[in-house]
Design an enzyme around this catalytic site. Structure first.
Site, PDB file in Angstrom:
ATOM      1  N   ASP A 292     -23.303  21.041  48.184  1.00 18.79           N
ATOM      2  CA  ASP A 292     -23.138  22.253  47.377  1.00 18.79           C
ATOM      3  C   ASP A 292     -24.252  22.275  46.341  1.00 18.79           C
ATOM      4  O   ASP A 292     -24.240  21.470  45.403  1.00 18.79           O
ATOM      5  CB  ASP A 292     -21.786  22.252  46.656  1.00 18.79           C
ATOM      6  CG  ASP A 292     -20.612  22.518  47.606  1.00 18.79           C
ATOM      7  OD1 ASP A 292     -20.717  22.129  48.781  1.00 18.79           O
ATOM      8  OD2 ASP A 292     -19.615  23.108  47.148  1.00 18.79           O
TER       9      ASP A 292
ATOM     10  N   LYS B  43     -21.588  30.526  47.772  1.00 19.57           N
ATOM     11  CA  LYS B  43     -20.437  30.140  46.948  1.00 19.57           C
ATOM     12  C   LYS B  43     -20.569  30.838  45.604  1.00 19.57           C
ATOM     13  O   LYS B  43     -21.677  30.960  45.072  1.00 19.57           O
ATOM     14  CB  LYS B  43     -20.458  28.617  46.799  1.00 19.57           C
ATOM     15  CG  LYS B  43     -19.455  28.014  45.845  1.00 19.57           C
ATOM     16  CD  LYS B  43     -19.484  26.482  45.947  1.00 19.57           C
ATOM     17  CE  LYS B  43     -18.762  25.816  44.788  1.00 19.57           C
ATOM     18  NZ  LYS B  43     -18.843  24.357  44.818  1.00 19.57           N
TER      19      LYS B  43
ATOM     20  N   LYS C 225     -17.540  30.856  50.084  1.00 16.98           N
ATOM     21  CA  LYS C 225     -16.664  29.962  49.320  1.00 16.98           C
ATOM     22  C   LYS C 225     -16.490  30.465  47.900  1.00 16.98           C
ATOM     23  O   LYS C 225     -17.390  30.322  47.078  1.00 16.98           O
ATOM     24  CB  LYS C 225     -17.246  28.544  49.299  1.00 16.98           C
ATOM     25  CG  LYS C 225     -16.446  27.573  48.416  1.00 16.98           C
ATOM     26  CD  LYS C 225     -16.969  26.147  48.487  1.00 16.98           C
ATOM     27  CE  LYS C 225     -16.301  25.262  47.439  1.00 16.98           C
ATOM     28  NZ  LYS C 225     -16.830  23.903  47.415  1.00 16.98           N
TER      29      LYS C 225
END
Lengths: 270, 303
Positions: free
Chosen positions: B140, B203, B239
């Site tokens: 991430d 995300k 996400k």
């Protein structure tokens, strides 16, 4: 001008309609919110959230807040007298309710001395027992008297440091809902008291089975309802308090019935 | 991608209808999902959770406990599935890997100077490599919002590219930190930029600032993913992370996902929920549906 009042639930320090949008007319021409299990759920959540703050306040501060509830109720005697049907009995009920608040306000900082003990034990321990609040208490108010019945159960529960979700009298809920307005101006933190009106039979099973409720004061339950409550309460071993004869009397035991006792063994003299 | 191409790509991004997006999100959030459908949605939500702990005070002990919870959220009840991944800081990847081996739960590591992203590209790439070497299954990364907001899209693009190169086939989630981007137009630009640069997931947030994930921002990002998929055929994952604490919120995200991207995205391969306290709330909701009684936090594990 005639301003007609909308009676609302007292939830988390706010006055709200039932999330279900339903109302009923138990007491004259007024629409009263017919609370749903989701209102109950939200109130329990609010009461749980308010519990750490309220129970950790000093006993003296809790007493001051309860005393202020008496002051606020005192200032609205006339309104409550009218709500309760007027006349001498109604006046007497309001007087008794004010007195109840004052009486339990005085008890907040005396419960520990009254019920706490130092225990003689056979060993090198300082052993003592103290009362502690149970947590979130569901109060099922008696149908009659509409105001005093609730205050007699509510004040002792708060006195010990619990937070409360109260089911108002089903037939005469106006006084209980208006009591919410009194409590909202009494420095009571939001969520410490929540007042729900509606049909008992609809709400009781959810209150009794709710895993986040720690005790139920079943003062207003019929015998059949009490059996039902006790069975559902077994799910998380809720304390179920039935007020037997003498429940009308002011007593520190009304507060202690909704408290748990903690015993501490403290080593000494080693 | 050359400078001129990137410039025209960014200039070509059409602006977002703010009122329309917010109204659509609000309308979808109201949809009522009950009983069997709710249980189905909650089961999917658990399978999509990236169970996250990103605190300065994280210890191997805490990560170990989180791994145990991720593998078996409800001890004694095998019908509750495992979460998708455990998301930790790079230094704790090895701990998580050791405890998740053979469980099917993946290890995601934040990287690239999380949460601010204010560091040198070489360090960000090196951090990514270290995390992968420690055994991370997913990375991430955060974008450099400072560069993005000052219009240096090329730098953001190149940086995502370098990190993706370091990742190789390992899935890369690119955190836009929408709370710092200011406008929906910027969110749309950043989404397109990240997807063009090679992101496998986009995300919303780090979870370190508010606002974190919101439904309207998610609608905007999902629409970008949909458009990108139509143009290129690539299915990029989504996400949302940060501030998702209740089952109701999680279900609202699933509804928006279904309505925007369709059933193809309703799988942990293309949808994740970054959360920590959400899991207990879902467990409580499932227990409530099964037992018929409202639940209390006293009867669920402490995170």
């Amino acid at each position: 001008m005639d301003v007609r009042k909308t009676y609302k639930l007292f939830a988390a320090g706010e006055f709200v309609r039932s999330e279900s949008g339903r109302t009923y007319q138990p007491d004259g021409p007024h629409n009263v919110p017919r609370g749903s299990r989701k209102d109950l759920r939200d109130m329990v959540k609010a009461a749980r959230g308010a519990f750490p703050g309220w129970s950790r306040r000093t006993a003296m501060n809790r007493g001051q807040v309860l005393y202020r509830a008496a002051e606020m109720l005192d200032g609205r005697r006339a309104e409550f007298r009218d709500l309760l049907g007027g006349g001498r009995p109604a006046g007497g009920q309001v007087d008794a309710a004010v007195e109840t608040w004052v009486w339990y306000a005085g008890w907040t900082d005396k419960l520990h001395q009254f019920a706490g003990t130092v225990n003689p034990v056979a060993g090198p321990y300082f052993n003592f027992t103290l009362p502690e609040p149970t947590g979130v208490v569901g109060v099922v108010a008696p149908e009659e008297p509409a105001l005093l019945g609730l205050v007699r159960r509510l004040a002792p529960a708060l006195c010990g440091g619990n937070t409360v979700v109260a089911l108002a009298s089903e037939r005469a809920p106006l006084a209980a809902l208006t009591l919410g307005e009194v409590l909202a101006t009494s420095d009571l933190p939001p969520g410490v008291v929540n007042v729900l009106s509606g049909k008992r039979q609809e709400l009781l099973p959810w209150l009794a089975a709710h895993m986040d409720v720690n005790a139920i004061d079943a003062a207003g339950c019929t015998a059949a309802q009490l059996a039902q409550v006790q069975e559902a309460a077994a799910g998380n071993l809720k304390r179920v308090v039935q007020s037997g004869p003498g429940a009308e009397a002011l007593s520190p035991h009304a507060a202690l019935d909704l408290m748990e006792f903690k015993t501490v063994w403290h080593p000494i003299g080693v | 991608m050359s400078l001129t191409h990137l410039g025209s790509l960014m200039r070509g991004v059409r602006s977002v209808d703010q009122v329309g997006v917010e109204e659509r999100a609000a309308a979808l959030a109201k949809r009522s999902i009950k009983k069997a459908s709710k249980l189905w949605a909650l089961d999917l939500a658990i399978r999509c959770i990236d169970l996250t702990t990103l605190e300065g005070a994280d210890t191997p002990g805490k990560v170990t406990a989180l791994c145990a919870k991720g593998v078996r959220p409800q001890p004694g009840d095998a019908s509750i599935p495992s979460v998708a991944a455990i998301c930790v800081y790079p230094s704790l990847v090895a701990t998580a890997v050791a405890h998740l081996r053979g469980s099917g739960v993946r290890v995601a590591s934040v990287a690239t100077a999380f949460p601010s992203g204010q560091s040198f590209t070489s360090i960000k790439v090196a951090e990514t490599r270290e995390a992968l070497a420690a055994g991370a299954d997913e990375i991430d990364m955060v974008i450099d919002r400072g560069a993005f907001l000052s219009g240096d899209y090329q730098r953001v693009y190149d940086e995502i590219g370098s990190v993706k190169e370091a990742c190789g086939s390992t899935p890369l989630k690119v955190i836009l930190e929408t709370g710092e981007l200011g406008t929906y137009d910027n969110v749309r630009r950043a989404s397109i930029l990240a997807m063009a640069a090679g992101a496998d997931f986009i995300k919303t947030s780090t979870g370190k600032i508010t606002p974190a994930a919101t439904l309207p921002v998610s609608v905007v990002m999902m629409e970008c993913i949909r458009d990108f998929s139509r143009e290129t055929g690539k299915q990029i994952g989504f996400k949302p992370a940060g501030g998702i604490r209740t089952s109701k919120q999680a279900i609202a995200y699933l509804v928006v996902l279904y309505e925007t991207l369709g059933p193809d995205w309703m799988t942990p391969e293309r949808f994740r929920l970054g959360a920590s306290s959400l899991l207990n709330d879902i467990l409580m909701q499932i227990q409530k549906e099964r037992s018929g009684a409202y639940q209390g936090a006293d009867y669920f594990s402490v995170d």
